[in-house]
Scaffold this motif. Structure first.
Motif, PDB file in Angstrom:
ATOM      1  N   SER A  64       0.812  -1.227   0.000  1.00  0.00           N
ATOM      2  CA  SER A  64       0.000   0.000   0.000  1.00  0.00           C
ATOM      3  C   SER A  64       0.844   1.275   0.000  1.00  0.00           C
ATOM      4  N   LYS A  65       2.035   1.218   0.573  1.00  0.00           N
ATOM      5  CA  LYS A  65       2.842   2.424   0.726  1.00  0.00           C
ATOM      6  C   LYS A  65       3.793   2.687  -0.438  1.00  0.00           C
ATOM      7  N   THR A  66       4.045   1.677  -1.278  1.00  0.00           N
ATOM      8  CA  THR A  66       4.953   1.875  -2.414  1.00  0.00           C
ATOM      9  C   THR A  66       4.245   2.673  -3.499  1.00  0.00           C
ATOM     10  N   ASP A  67       4.811   3.794  -3.866  1.00  0.00           N
ATOM     11  CA  ASP A  67       4.181   4.667  -4.863  1.00  0.00           C
ATOM     12  C   ASP A  67       4.063   3.967  -6.210  1.00  0.00           C
ATOM     13  N   LYS A  68       5.150   3.334  -6.668  1.00  0.00           N
ATOM     14  CA  LYS A  68       5.108   2.611  -7.940  1.00  0.00           C
ATOM     15  C   LYS A  68       6.203   1.544  -7.943  1.00  0.00           C
ATOM     16  N   PHE A  69       5.806   0.321  -8.234  1.00  0.00           N
ATOM     17  CA  PHE A  69       6.767  -0.766  -8.382  1.00  0.00           C
ATOM     18  C   PHE A  69       7.333  -0.744  -9.804  1.00  0.00           C
ATOM     19  N   ASP A  70       8.499  -1.334  -9.964  1.00  0.00           N
ATOM     20  CA  ASP A  70       9.038  -1.490 -11.309  1.00  0.00           C
ATOM     21  C   ASP A  70       8.210  -2.511 -12.082  1.00  0.00           C
ATOM     22  N   VAL A  71       7.871  -3.609 -11.404  1.00  0.00           N
ATOM     23  CA  VAL A  71       7.129  -4.669 -12.078  1.00  0.00           C
ATOM     24  C   VAL A  71       6.132  -5.299 -11.112  1.00  0.00           C
TER      25      VAL A  71
END
Length: 642
Positions: A64-71
């Motif tokens: 929930s806290k990660t703005d954007k994952f690489d994949v």
């Protein structure tokens, strides 16, 4: 294991009982110093490496806290978890979600072989097919990597082909030698010829009067679902955010470009929703690939479930459809049964190369039993829970009787199951509707849709690592990442670090375990086994079989189900799977973290209530949740041929 007539009472909760159950082995003075080897399985070292393993709550928080994952990888089978491990070790920020448990589908229902495929080699020869030959060579290379990266889970297995006609002897001999040749430096051991008398000694269950020779070649045998969970856990330790029981509800698309930019997912345990943003999304859902492709084709990213709901309106657990009318996946059901150990030699498998209908049948020693299969039944739709029918079971038994020289009995079947094997075809090409299989891709199939959704499907367990490498190569290309090179060819999975073949003996010596228990732990957990042994030391009740959980105060032999002690699955092992392997329900433990239900479905049924008792106490389940778990697990295990 016990003699009820010799004693009248036993306190099962005591350390004395646990020692009686598993046996305290006598220590033998060694002529050489074993301190160096014991350091390899040092409890403190292993504990230190596991202390930082995040909890499920921590992984959800990270999601929930990660703005954007690489994949973002969708699917937690062999290919999906392999992709997560590959991507995380290249330095990418990875999220993986699986709607059920790791290996809950096809990845736990394989033939348990890490192999190149002798039948593909035969086809390559007769059809002059370079594609078939390339598939064999690829798989032979990957077979060696599996044996190297998970030495506790993957073992070399000799397999004998009984020969019943003299003219077949040179044919099979050349074939097995060619199999060795194409393996090159990765060849495990050389194939060899056995005389009729020697073949009969090796496999006394065969009809010696018909045998003309035996050809022995070598492949790998492995524990598929434990390999799958090990891939997931290794990926987590390398920094990936990997979660089971999180289902994709919708693909998120850019309104202007139509590119896939993530997904909306639901935690199936709590109902909480998460919006997961990612630069690249991977569809690694195996037989369910068509469902994600349908969502990809929708401008809203939502599935059209109207047809599915109508089909499943009155369906039962065993008849529910997961994907109706798939366009890419061409499913077929592979059926396997498990039999007592006397149906096959304990150290060598058997391959029936010429069945009555031309299929290849394997009879392999596995986890102390015999795995027999497989049928190959074409299907038009993909079921949610594929099951082995009675006709499927009888089909395998009938074939087995052709060369077993004692009666093959239905009551000997301990478990039976079906898995979906996905052959695939390019969904971007028009289907002629002729029923031809010429468009089918015999190996794996990788492509990127116009929306940048990367889809990987097909292939087989043995080639999971190469499939993952090619997929992440494509991810790097699509996402334009500056990543590290792939390192998974030599990367040890959890339990494989510092492994040595003396691990079983060292566990037996250090923790005073029976040889059967120490071998079970060494072969399924590798160098993580001491964590379970420490749980045994903390509380003797943790040594008890899970079927006896909650019965610690039983004191009369007549009240104890002694068959529970035939299997080494303990309360301690269950607690380990909860803490270190993300088991979330009864079936996770009885079917995938251990292979209890796959090996003996009836005995696994008897362990359901004890498993739920321990899990309920550890996870804080209320009475309703416990009853639901008992009911669901019981209904599902009953579909395994009992």
């Amino acid at each position: 294991m016990f003699a009820a007539k010799r004693a009248s009472k036993v306190l099962l909760g005591s350390a004395v009982s646990a020692a009686a159950v598993f046996g305290a082995v006598s220590m033998v003075n060694q002529s050489r110093d074993t301190n160096t080897l014991q350091n390899d399985v040092s409890v403190s070292t292993i504990k230190k490496s596991n202390v930082d393993l995040p909890s499920r709550a921590n992984l959800l928080s990270r999601l929930s806290k990660t703005d954007k994952f690489d994949v973002l990888i969708i699917g937690g089978g062999a290919t999906g978890t392999g992709c997560a491990l590959d991507a995380s070790t290249r330095g990418l920020n990875v999220a993986l979600v699986e709607m059920n448990d790791f290996a809950s589908g096809t990845s736990s229902k394989s033939t348990k072989m890490a192999h190149g495929g002798v039948r593909y080699l035969e086809k390559a020869f007769w059809e002059l097919s370079k594609a078939q030959l390339d598939l064999v060579i690829e798989a032979l290379n990957e077979r060696a990597h599996m044996l190297n990266t998970a030495p506790h889970l993957c073992k070399i297995l000799p397999i004998m082909i009984p020969v019943y006609n003299y003219w077949q002897v040179p044919y099979f001999y050349v074939g097995t030698k060619m199999y060795d040749l194409f393996a090159g430096s990765q060849n495990l051991k050389s194939s060899y010829l056995l005389s009729p008398s020697r073949a009969s000694e090796v496999a006394p269950m065969l009809d010696a009067s018909k045998l003309k020779a035996g050809l022995v070649y070598h492949d790998g045998s492995f524990n598929d679902s434990r390999m799958n969970s090990s891939l997931a856990i290794t990926a987590i330790e390398k920094g990936a955010t990997v979660l089971n029981y999180v289902q994709i509800k919708q693909l998120v698309k850019n309104k202007e470009t139509g590119k896939v930019e993530g997904a909306i997912a639901v935690d199936r345990e709590t109902g909480d929703e998460y919006q997961i943003k990612a630069k690249v999304v991977v569809n690694a859902t195996g037989p369910y690939s068509d469902r994600l492709l349908q969502m990809d084709q929708s401008p809203t990213g939502l599935p059209d479930d109207s047809v599915l709901q109508k089909i499943n309106e009155n369906a039962t657990v065993s008849t529910k459809i997961a994907v109706p009318n798939p366009k890419m996946v061409v499913p077929s059901a592979g059926v396997h049964i498990v039999l007592p150990s006397f149906y096959c030699p304990k150290e060598i498998g058997l391959l029936d190369a010429q069945t009555s209908d031309g299929r290849v049948m394997f009879f392999l020693p596995w986890q102390g039993k015999v795995l027999a299969g497989t049928t190959d039944i074409p299907m038009k739709q993909i079921p949610e829970n594929p099951t082995a029918t009675e006709a499927d079971i009888q089909d395998i038994l009938k074939e087995l009787q052709h060369y077993i020289n004692f009666p093959v009995k239905r009551e000997d079947v301990l478990s039976a199951w079906a898995g979906i094997r996905p052959l695939v075809k390019d969904p971007r090409k028009a289907d002629s509707g002729s029923g031809s299989t010429q468009q089918l891709v015999r190996s794996h199939f990788l492509f990127t849709s116009p929306s940048n959704l990367v889809t990987i499907s097909g292939g087989k367990w043995t080639t999971y690592r190469e499939m993952a490498e090619e997929t992440i190569d494509e991810v790097v290309k699509v996402g334009q990442f500056n990543s590290k090179p792939c390192v998974t060819k030599k990367l040890k999975l959890v339990g494989g670090e510092n492994w040595n073949p003396n691990l079983s003996a060292l566990l037996s010596q250090k923790y005073h375990l029976s040889s059967a228990m120490s071998e079970h732990l060494a072969n399924n957990y590798g160098t993580r086994a001491p964590l379970i042994c420490e749980l045994f030391n903390e509380d003797p009740r943790n040594k008890l079989p899970v079927a006896l959980a909650g019965q610690e105060n039983v004191s009369v032999f007549g009240h104890v189900d002694y068959d529970s002690f035939r299997y080494p699955y303990t309360i301690g092992e269950l607690k380990y799977s909860l803490k270190y392997e993300y088991a979330r329900n009864c079936l996770d433990f009885l079917m995938r973290r251990t292979r209890y239900a796959f090996l003996d479905a009836k005995q696994a049924l008897n362990a359901v209530e004890g498993t739920v008792k321990v899990m309920g106490d550890e996870l804080g389940w209320d009475s309703k949740k416990r009853q639901d778990e008992i009911q669901q697990a019981t209904e599902y295990i009953k579909t395994f041929g009992v």
